[in-house]
Design a protein around this motif. Structure first.
Motif, PDB file in Angstrom:
ATOM      1  N   ASP A 251       0.825  -1.213   0.000  1.00 42.77           N
ATOM      2  CA  ASP A 251       0.000   0.000   0.000  1.00 42.77           C
ATOM      3  C   ASP A 251       0.859   1.264   0.000  1.00 42.77           C
ATOM      4  O   ASP A 251       0.513   2.265  -0.647  1.00 42.77           O
ATOM      5  CB  ASP A 251      -0.932   0.004   1.210  1.00 42.77           C
ATOM      6  N   ILE A 252       1.980   1.230   0.714  1.00 41.01           N
ATOM      7  CA  ILE A 252       2.899   2.371   0.688  1.00 41.01           C
ATOM      8  C   ILE A 252       3.420   2.585  -0.726  1.00 41.01           C
ATOM      9  O   ILE A 252       3.516   3.723  -1.213  1.00 41.01           O
ATOM     10  CB  ILE A 252       4.071   2.158   1.667  1.00 41.01           C
ATOM     11  N   ALA A 253       3.742   1.476  -1.406  1.00 42.24           N
ATOM     12  CA  ALA A 253       4.293   1.565  -2.768  1.00 42.24           C
ATOM     13  C   ALA A 253       3.300   2.197  -3.750  1.00 42.24           C
ATOM     14  O   ALA A 253       3.706   2.792  -4.759  1.00 42.24           O
ATOM     15  CB  ALA A 253       4.701   0.180  -3.249  1.00 42.24           C
ATOM     16  N   LYS A 254       2.005   2.091  -3.456  1.00 32.95           N
ATOM     17  CA  LYS A 254       0.997   2.702  -4.320  1.00 32.95           C
ATOM     18  C   LYS A 254       0.931   4.215  -4.129  1.00 32.95           C
ATOM     19  O   LYS A 254       0.472   4.938  -5.022  1.00 32.95           O
ATOM     20  CB  LYS A 254      -0.375   2.092  -4.029  1.00 32.95           C
ATOM     21  N   GLU A 255       1.383   4.677  -2.960  1.00 31.17           N
ATOM     22  CA  GLU A 255       1.287   6.094  -2.615  1.00 31.17           C
ATOM     23  C   GLU A 255       2.591   6.857  -2.812  1.00 31.17           C
ATOM     24  O   GLU A 255       2.586   8.033  -3.165  1.00 31.17           O
ATOM     25  CB  GLU A 255       0.856   6.232  -1.145  1.00 31.17           C
ATOM     26  N   LYS A 256       3.711   6.168  -2.552  1.00 31.18           N
ATOM     27  CA  LYS A 256       5.010   6.827  -2.550  1.00 31.18           C
ATOM     28  C   LYS A 256       6.045   5.978  -3.286  1.00 31.18           C
ATOM     29  O   LYS A 256       5.826   4.798  -3.564  1.00 31.18           O
ATOM     30  CB  LYS A 256       5.488   7.058  -1.105  1.00 31.18           C
ATOM     31  N   ASP A 257       7.185   6.580  -3.551  1.00 31.59           N
ATOM     32  CA  ASP A 257       8.286   5.909  -4.256  1.00 31.59           C
ATOM     33  C   ASP A 257       9.213   5.267  -3.222  1.00 31.59           C
ATOM     34  O   ASP A 257       9.961   5.967  -2.529  1.00 31.59           O
ATOM     35  CB  ASP A 257       9.041   6.931  -5.098  1.00 31.59           C
ATOM     36  N   ILE A 258       9.152   3.950  -3.094  1.00 28.83           N
ATOM     37  CA  ILE A 258      10.042   3.243  -2.172  1.00 28.83           C
ATOM     38  C   ILE A 258      11.401   3.080  -2.852  1.00 28.83           C
ATOM     39  O   ILE A 258      11.538   2.322  -3.806  1.00 28.83           O
ATOM     40  CB  ILE A 258       9.482   1.863  -1.770  1.00 28.83           C
ATOM     41  N   VAL A 259      12.392   3.798  -2.354  1.00 27.18           N
ATOM     42  CA  VAL A 259      13.719   3.762  -2.983  1.00 27.18           C
ATOM     43  C   VAL A 259      14.704   2.879  -2.220  1.00 27.18           C
ATOM     44  O   VAL A 259      15.728   2.469  -2.768  1.00 27.18           O
ATOM     45  CB  VAL A 259      14.303   5.188  -3.135  1.00 27.18           C
ATOM     46  N   GLY A 260      14.388   2.609  -0.957  1.00 28.97           N
ATOM     47  CA  GLY A 260      15.249   1.737  -0.167  1.00 28.97           C
ATOM     48  C   GLY A 260      14.419   0.731   0.594  1.00 28.97           C
ATOM     49  O   GLY A 260      13.433   1.096   1.245  1.00 28.97           O
ATOM     50  N   PHE A 261      14.784  -0.547   0.482  1.00 24.87           N
ATOM     51  CA  PHE A 261      14.069  -1.591   1.215  1.00 24.87           C
ATOM     52  C   PHE A 261      15.090  -2.581   1.750  1.00 24.87           C
ATOM     53  O   PHE A 261      15.946  -3.072   1.008  1.00 24.87           O
ATOM     54  CB  PHE A 261      13.073  -2.318   0.318  1.00 24.87           C
ATOM     55  N   THR A 262      14.994  -2.852   3.042  1.00 22.22           N
ATOM     56  CA  THR A 262      15.863  -3.836   3.683  1.00 22.22           C
ATOM     57  C   THR A 262      15.028  -4.913   4.340  1.00 22.22           C
ATOM     58  O   THR A 262      14.034  -4.608   5.004  1.00 22.22           O
ATOM     59  CB  THR A 262      16.743  -3.185   4.768  1.00 22.22           C
ATOM     60  N   ILE A 263      15.435  -6.157   4.159  1.00 24.00           N
ATOM     61  CA  ILE A 263      14.877  -7.259   4.934  1.00 24.00           C
ATOM     62  C   ILE A 263      16.050  -7.867   5.701  1.00 24.00           C
ATOM     63  O   ILE A 263      17.096  -8.176   5.115  1.00 24.00           O
ATOM     64  CB  ILE A 263      14.135  -8.280   4.050  1.00 24.00           C
ATOM     65  N   ALA A 264      15.896  -7.980   7.021  1.00 23.95           N
ATOM     66  CA  ALA A 264      17.075  -8.277   7.837  1.00 23.95           C
ATOM     67  C   ALA A 264      16.741  -9.170   9.028  1.00 23.95           C
ATOM     68  O   ALA A 264      15.581  -9.436   9.339  1.00 23.95           O
ATOM     69  CB  ALA A 264      17.685  -6.973   8.346  1.00 23.95           C
ATOM     70  N   GLU A 265      17.807  -9.606   9.681  1.00 22.59           N
ATOM     71  CA  GLU A 265      17.765 -10.354  10.939  1.00 22.59           C
ATOM     72  C   GLU A 265      17.250 -11.790  10.798  1.00 22.59           C
ATOM     73  O   GLU A 265      16.751 -12.367  11.765  1.00 22.59           O
ATOM     74  CB  GLU A 265      16.951  -9.598  12.001  1.00 22.59           C
ATOM     75  N   HIS A 266      17.406 -12.386   9.620  1.00 22.81           N
ATOM     76  CA  HIS A 266      17.018 -13.793   9.495  1.00 22.81           C
ATOM     77  C   HIS A 266      18.049 -14.670  10.194  1.00 22.81           C
ATOM     78  O   HIS A 266      19.241 -14.594   9.915  1.00 22.81           O
ATOM     79  CB  HIS A 266      16.906 -14.189   8.030  1.00 22.81           C
ATOM     80  N   MET A 267      17.581 -15.514  11.116  1.00 23.30           N
ATOM     81  CA  MET A 267      18.441 -16.461  11.817  1.00 23.30           C
ATOM     82  C   MET A 267      17.992 -17.874  11.431  1.00 23.30           C
ATOM     83  O   MET A 267      17.036 -18.417  11.992  1.00 23.30           O
ATOM     84  CB  MET A 267      18.336 -16.258  13.329  1.00 23.30           C
ATOM     85  N   PRO A 268      18.676 -18.488  10.448  1.00 24.85           N
ATOM     86  CA  PRO A 268      18.239 -19.781   9.906  1.00 24.85           C
ATOM     87  C   PRO A 268      18.716 -20.971  10.750  1.00 24.85           C
ATOM     88  O   PRO A 268      19.641 -21.702  10.385  1.00 24.85           O
ATOM     89  CB  PRO A 268      18.883 -19.786   8.519  1.00 24.85           C
ATOM     90  N   ARG A 269      18.072 -21.174  11.873  1.00 25.11           N
ATOM     91  CA  ARG A 269      18.488 -22.213  12.811  1.00 25.11           C
ATOM     92  C   ARG A 269      18.563 -23.587  12.160  1.00 25.11           C
ATOM     93  O   ARG A 269      19.542 -24.326  12.325  1.00 25.11           O
ATOM     94  CB  ARG A 269      17.519 -22.261  13.995  1.00 25.11           C
ATOM     95  N   VAL A 270      17.503 -23.977  11.451  1.00 28.86           N
ATOM     96  CA  VAL A 270      17.446 -25.319  10.862  1.00 28.86           C
ATOM     97  C   VAL A 270      18.550 -25.497   9.821  1.00 28.86           C
ATOM     98  O   VAL A 270      19.226 -26.538   9.785  1.00 28.86           O
ATOM     99  CB  VAL A 270      16.063 -25.570  10.230  1.00 28.86           C
ATOM    100  N   GLU A 271      18.751 -24.472   8.988  1.00 27.38           N
ATOM    101  CA  GLU A 271      19.768 -24.582   7.935  1.00 27.38           C
ATOM    102  C   GLU A 271      21.174 -24.699   8.524  1.00 27.38           C
ATOM    103  O   GLU A 271      22.033 -25.395   7.990  1.00 27.38           O
ATOM    104  CB  GLU A 271      19.679 -23.379   6.997  1.00 27.38           C
ATOM    105  N   ILE A 272      21.420 -23.996   9.632  1.00 27.25           N
ATOM    106  CA  ILE A 272      22.725 -24.101  10.289  1.00 27.25           C
ATOM    107  C   ILE A 272      22.922 -25.504  10.850  1.00 27.25           C
ATOM    108  O   ILE A 272      24.009 -26.092  10.737  1.00 27.25           O
ATOM    109  CB  ILE A 272      22.856 -23.039  11.398  1.00 27.25           C
ATOM    110  N   MET A 273      21.870 -26.085  11.423  1.00 27.54           N
ATOM    111  CA  MET A 273      21.960 -27.453  11.922  1.00 27.54           C
ATOM    112  C   MET A 273      22.238 -28.441  10.782  1.00 27.54           C
ATOM    113  O   MET A 273      23.038 -29.372  10.927  1.00 27.54           O
ATOM    114  CB  MET A 273      20.666 -27.831  12.649  1.00 27.54           C
ATOM    115  N   LEU A 274      21.572 -28.222   9.652  1.00 30.26           N
ATOM    116  CA  LEU A 274      21.802 -29.098   8.495  1.00 30.26           C
ATOM    117  C   LEU A 274      23.225 -28.950   7.968  1.00 30.26           C
ATOM    118  O   LEU A 274      23.866 -29.943   7.578  1.00 30.26           O
ATOM    119  CB  LEU A 274      20.792 -28.779   7.394  1.00 30.26           C
ATOM    120  N   LYS A 275      23.704 -27.730   7.937  1.00 31.35           N
ATOM    121  CA  LYS A 275      25.081 -27.477   7.503  1.00 31.35           C
ATOM    122  C   LYS A 275      26.060 -28.251   8.391  1.00 31.35           C
ATOM    123  O   LYS A 275      26.991 -28.911   7.892  1.00 31.35           O
ATOM    124  CB  LYS A 275      25.371 -25.980   7.563  1.00 31.35           C
ATOM    125  N   ASN A 276      25.874 -28.163   9.706  1.00 29.78           N
ATOM    126  CA  ASN A 276      26.765 -28.870  10.631  1.00 29.78           C
ATOM    127  C   ASN A 276      26.642 -30.384  10.484  1.00 29.78           C
ATOM    128  O   ASN A 276      27.629 -31.111  10.619  1.00 29.78           O
ATOM    129  CB  ASN A 276      26.461 -28.453  12.071  1.00 29.78           C
TER     130      ASN A 276
END
Length: 288
Positions: A254-279
């Motif tokens: 909805d924000i994107a319909k009203e304004k120009d989103i020029v910066g977007f961050t998605i952060a803080e993913h902690m992939p517990r299962v994937e780390i266990m599989l890696k180990n």
């Protein structure tokens, strides 16, 4: 056509989080954000018009130390310079950042704020306000200082590297529900930064604030710990009564319909299962 880059920014040094993830070895949980950033980039829908670049990030974990009130200070300084160098060389109009801990937004957002002559509003979608200061002497994780850094209220050397400061009157917290310390709640009041708790975080309320803010560009930080842990646990934080996935999606669209989103961050993913599989695979002789 505006130039969009995807910035993989797997900085993990800003977090001091291993004590919250006892199921993993400390070195694995501490560096978990590194893998998390890579996975987010892989999982994101591809777009041939976007150029993907990666900030080089050290995996050295042998001598973690607090300097100037910030854990892994020298690494963060170096990686801040690396990120800014990439942006200066490529001159993007829009930046999608895959983190890493929350501080990965600092360089892209302050860069874009300068590019658009301070005509950018910052919407920080997070369970926490991230306005800790190094001198608080309570928590030295730089990711808890991310908004402070965007405002220029952080270490002098870091502030001297960053290209601009985002004014408090152009910042909004969305999904905020955990201040952790009374001094943080008081600081937010002193800064006069408004917030919408998860139950108040509607597109209507946010767009109304954006119109009042009167900025033509928008920067959005999406910390996965804002989400309701009964629906998904994708981050370290598991504060109850969070936002639903579809609520966050609706707000951003909805924000994107009203304004120009020029910066977007998605952060803080902690992939517990994937780390266990890696180990697990590292323990298999077949891979050696």
């Amino acid at each position: 056509m505006s130039k969009t880059i995807r910035l993989i920014y797997p900085q993990w040094q800003g977090g001091i989080i291993s004590h919250w993830i006892p199921e993993l070895k400390p070195e694995d949980s501490s560096r978990g954000y590194y893998i998390g950033a890579k996975l987010l980039s892989i999982l994101a829908p591809q777009n041939d018009n976007h150029k993907t670049l990666e900030v080089p990030v050290s995996l050295d974990i042998k001598n973690r130390e607090i300097k100037n009130g910030i854990m892994d200070y020298d690494f963060i300084i170096s990686q801040t310079k690396n990120a800014l160098d990439i942006l200066n060389k490529n001159n993007p109009d829009k930046i999608i950042t895959f983190g890493g801990e929350c501080s990965v937004s600092v360089v892209p957002f302050t860069y874009l704020n300068k590019k658009y002559d301070n005509d950018a509003a910052l919407i920080w979608i997070d369970a926490h306000p991230d306005i800790t200061l190094p001198e608080d002497n309570t928590y030295a994780g730089y990711h808890a200082m991310a908004v402070s850094s965007c405002m220029g209220n952080v270490d002098k050397e870091i502030s001297s590297i960053l290209t601009s400061k985002i004014s408090a009157d152009k910042i909004l917290f969305v999904g905020l529900r955990d201040w952790e310390r009374d001094e943080i709640k008081k600081r937010q009041e002193e800064y006069s930064i408004p917030h919408f708790a998860p139950q108040e975080a509607s597109s209507e309320n946010i767009i109304k604030w954006l119109k009042k803010c009167n900025a033509s560009k928008v920067l959005i930080h999406f910390d996965l710990d804002v989400l309701e842990p009964n629906e998904i646990i994708a981050a370290v934080g598991v504060s109850p009564n969070g936002m639903k996935i579809n609520e966050v999606i609706k707000i951003i669209n909805d924000i994107a319909k009203e304004k120009d989103i020029v910066g977007f961050t998605i952060a803080e993913h902690m992939p517990r299962v994937e780390i266990m599989l890696k180990n697990m695979m590292e323990d298999l002789d077949l891979f050696k």
